[in-house]
Design a protein around this motif. Structure first.
Motif, PDB file in Angstrom:
ATOM      1  N   HIS A  93       0.832  -1.205   0.000  1.00  0.00           N
ATOM      2  CA  HIS A  93       0.000   0.000   0.000  1.00  0.00           C
ATOM      3  C   HIS A  93       0.869   1.258   0.000  1.00  0.00           C
ATOM      4  O   HIS A  93       0.384   2.360  -0.214  1.00  0.00           O
ATOM      5  CB  HIS A  93      -0.915  -0.010   1.238  1.00  0.00           C
ATOM      6  CG  HIS A  93      -1.897   1.100   1.271  1.00  0.00           C
ATOM      7  ND1 HIS A  93      -2.964   1.183   0.407  1.00  0.00           N
ATOM      8  CD2 HIS A  93      -1.980   2.198   2.055  1.00  0.00           C
ATOM      9  CE1 HIS A  93      -3.657   2.279   0.660  1.00  0.00           C
ATOM     10  NE2 HIS A  93      -3.074   2.913   1.668  1.00  0.00           N
ATOM     11  N   ASP A  94       2.160   1.091   0.212  1.00  0.00           N
ATOM     12  CA  ASP A  94       3.105   2.207   0.281  1.00  0.00           C
ATOM     13  C   ASP A  94       3.462   2.647  -1.140  1.00  0.00           C
ATOM     14  O   ASP A  94       4.146   1.929  -1.875  1.00  0.00           O
ATOM     15  CB  ASP A  94       4.348   1.738   1.047  1.00  0.00           C
ATOM     16  CG  ASP A  94       5.401   2.822   1.202  1.00  0.00           C
ATOM     17  OD1 ASP A  94       5.382   3.801   0.441  1.00  0.00           O
ATOM     18  OD2 ASP A  94       6.256   2.664   2.094  1.00  0.00           O
ATOM     19  N   GLU A  95       3.005   3.837  -1.530  1.00  0.00           N
ATOM     20  CA  GLU A  95       3.216   4.295  -2.909  1.00  0.00           C
ATOM     21  C   GLU A  95       4.687   4.518  -3.217  1.00  0.00           C
ATOM     22  O   GLU A  95       5.113   4.336  -4.359  1.00  0.00           O
ATOM     23  CB  GLU A  95       2.373   5.536  -3.185  1.00  0.00           C
ATOM     24  CG  GLU A  95       0.890   5.193  -3.073  1.00  0.00           C
ATOM     25  CD  GLU A  95      -0.019   6.168  -3.797  1.00  0.00           C
ATOM     26  OE1 GLU A  95       0.451   6.879  -4.697  1.00  0.00           O
ATOM     27  OE2 GLU A  95      -1.205   6.196  -3.443  1.00  0.00           O
ATOM     28  N   ASP A  96       5.497   4.903  -2.215  1.00  0.00           N
ATOM     29  CA  ASP A  96       6.940   5.054  -2.446  1.00  0.00           C
ATOM     30  C   ASP A  96       7.558   3.705  -2.795  1.00  0.00           C
ATOM     31  O   ASP A  96       8.410   3.604  -3.683  1.00  0.00           O
ATOM     32  CB  ASP A  96       7.634   5.626  -1.201  1.00  0.00           C
ATOM     33  CG  ASP A  96       7.275   7.085  -0.966  1.00  0.00           C
ATOM     34  OD1 ASP A  96       6.843   7.757  -1.928  1.00  0.00           O
ATOM     35  OD2 ASP A  96       7.426   7.553   0.176  1.00  0.00           O
ATOM     36  N   GLU A  99       6.543   2.764  -6.324  1.00  0.00           N
ATOM     37  CA  GLU A  99       7.279   3.589  -7.295  1.00  0.00           C
ATOM     38  C   GLU A  99       8.704   3.091  -7.488  1.00  0.00           C
ATOM     39  O   GLU A  99       9.205   2.982  -8.601  1.00  0.00           O
ATOM     40  CB  GLU A  99       7.285   5.031  -6.786  1.00  0.00           C
ATOM     41  CG  GLU A  99       7.805   6.034  -7.781  1.00  0.00           C
ATOM     42  CD  GLU A  99       6.772   6.453  -8.806  1.00  0.00           C
ATOM     43  OE1 GLU A  99       7.194   6.877  -9.891  1.00  0.00           O
ATOM     44  OE2 GLU A  99       5.572   6.346  -8.536  1.00  0.00           O
ATOM     45  N   GLN A 166      -0.808  -2.338 -10.010  1.00  0.00           N
ATOM     46  CA  GLN A 166      -0.249  -1.027  -9.692  1.00  0.00           C
ATOM     47  C   GLN A 166       1.079  -0.798 -10.431  1.00  0.00           C
ATOM     48  O   GLN A 166       1.335   0.301 -10.914  1.00  0.00           O
ATOM     49  CB  GLN A 166      -0.025  -0.900  -8.172  1.00  0.00           C
ATOM     50  CG  GLN A 166      -1.295  -0.838  -7.355  1.00  0.00           C
ATOM     51  CD  GLN A 166      -2.012  -2.183  -7.218  1.00  0.00           C
ATOM     52  OE1 GLN A 166      -1.435  -3.245  -7.453  1.00  0.00           O
ATOM     53  NE2 GLN A 166      -3.275  -2.148  -6.844  1.00  0.00           N
ATOM     54  N   PRO A 172      -4.555   2.462  -8.831  1.00  0.00           N
ATOM     55  CA  PRO A 172      -4.328   2.950  -7.469  1.00  0.00           C
ATOM     56  C   PRO A 172      -4.131   1.792  -6.499  1.00  0.00           C
ATOM     57  O   PRO A 172      -4.584   0.675  -6.757  1.00  0.00           O
ATOM     58  CB  PRO A 172      -5.610   3.728  -7.154  1.00  0.00           C
ATOM     59  CG  PRO A 172      -6.640   3.198  -8.096  1.00  0.00           C
ATOM     60  CD  PRO A 172      -5.916   2.743  -9.320  1.00  0.00           C
ATOM     61  N   VAL A 173      -3.464   2.091  -5.387  1.00  0.00           N
ATOM     62  CA  VAL A 173      -3.313   1.067  -4.354  1.00  0.00           C
ATOM     63  C   VAL A 173      -4.705   0.711  -3.831  1.00  0.00           C
ATOM     64  O   VAL A 173      -5.654   1.477  -3.978  1.00  0.00           O
ATOM     65  CB  VAL A 173      -2.397   1.564  -3.208  1.00  0.00           C
ATOM     66  CG1 VAL A 173      -0.975   1.768  -3.696  1.00  0.00           C
ATOM     67  CG2 VAL A 173      -2.947   2.824  -2.563  1.00  0.00           C
TER      68      VAL A 173
END
Length: 197
Positions: A93-96, A99, A166, A172-173
């Motif tokens: 769930h951590d977008e960093d 990425e 994702q 999106p998460v």
């Protein structure tokens, strides 16, 4: 001071790799972004590949289950496994994290040699879920001769919803409700097949 500089270099490198991608990121850009000399960057990391491998190593360390989620023979299986699956879903769930994984995949897909070198540098640290499954199987509570295979099956269910869409399609998460649905369903399906009880 040395540790602070190393941390600044890694933080700058993460930002540069995320922004520019692997090929366009240079040690010059990392040095400028970190506010250190190029020589300082090379003192810590002999090459861009070594720097990127260190970032991948940090990603791997974040993905390994924490010690408090070790297998417990005195607890029921389902809550233990559900907790592990939820932990993995929180990481995804951590977008960093997503990425950086996207950058890593873009860097290694066109170059199998680079992938082999980087993963060789990272070593063969076994994933926490595999460790838990191996311990539960050794205790006679899961039926599997191949804990790594069982772990990959479970992770495939999780990543089919909370990772690959994702990474590859920019979806999106997952929402909290979606994460709960995936966690509960994947846990129940896994135990329906592998639980010895």
């Amino acid at each position: 001071m040395t540790d602070r500089k190393r941390a600044a270099i890694l933080e700058a490198a993460v930002a540069e790799f995320r922004q520019a991608g692997y090929d366009a990121t240079s040690m010059d850009r990392v040095a400028a972004s970190a506010g250190v000399s190029k020589r300082t960057v090379y003192n810590h990391f002999p090459s861009k590949d070594a720097l990127f491998a260190q970032i991948l190593q940090q990603l791997l360390q974040r993905a390994v289950a924490s010690p408090e989620l070790a297998y417990r023979p005195d607890r029921p299986l389902r809550p233990q496994l559900l907790e592990l699956v939820q932990q993995k879903l929180r990481l995804l769930h951590d977008e960093d994290f997503i990425e950086l994984v996207r950058v890593a995949i873009a860097a290694i897909i066109p170059s199998p040699e680079r992938a082999q070198e980087m993963f060789a540098r990272m070593g063969d640290k076994e994933e926490g879920l595999t460790v838990w499954i191996r311990a539960a199987a050794a205790d006679g509570r899961l039926k599997t001769q191949d804990p790594r295979f069982a772990s990959m099956l479970l992770q495939g269910m999780i990543k089919g919803f909370a990772f690959w869409p994702q990474i590859t399609m920019g979806q999106p998460v997952l929402t909290a409700a979606q994460r709960d649905q995936v966690a509960n369903t994947a846990t129940d399906m896994f135990l329906a097949h592998f639980a010895a009880e």
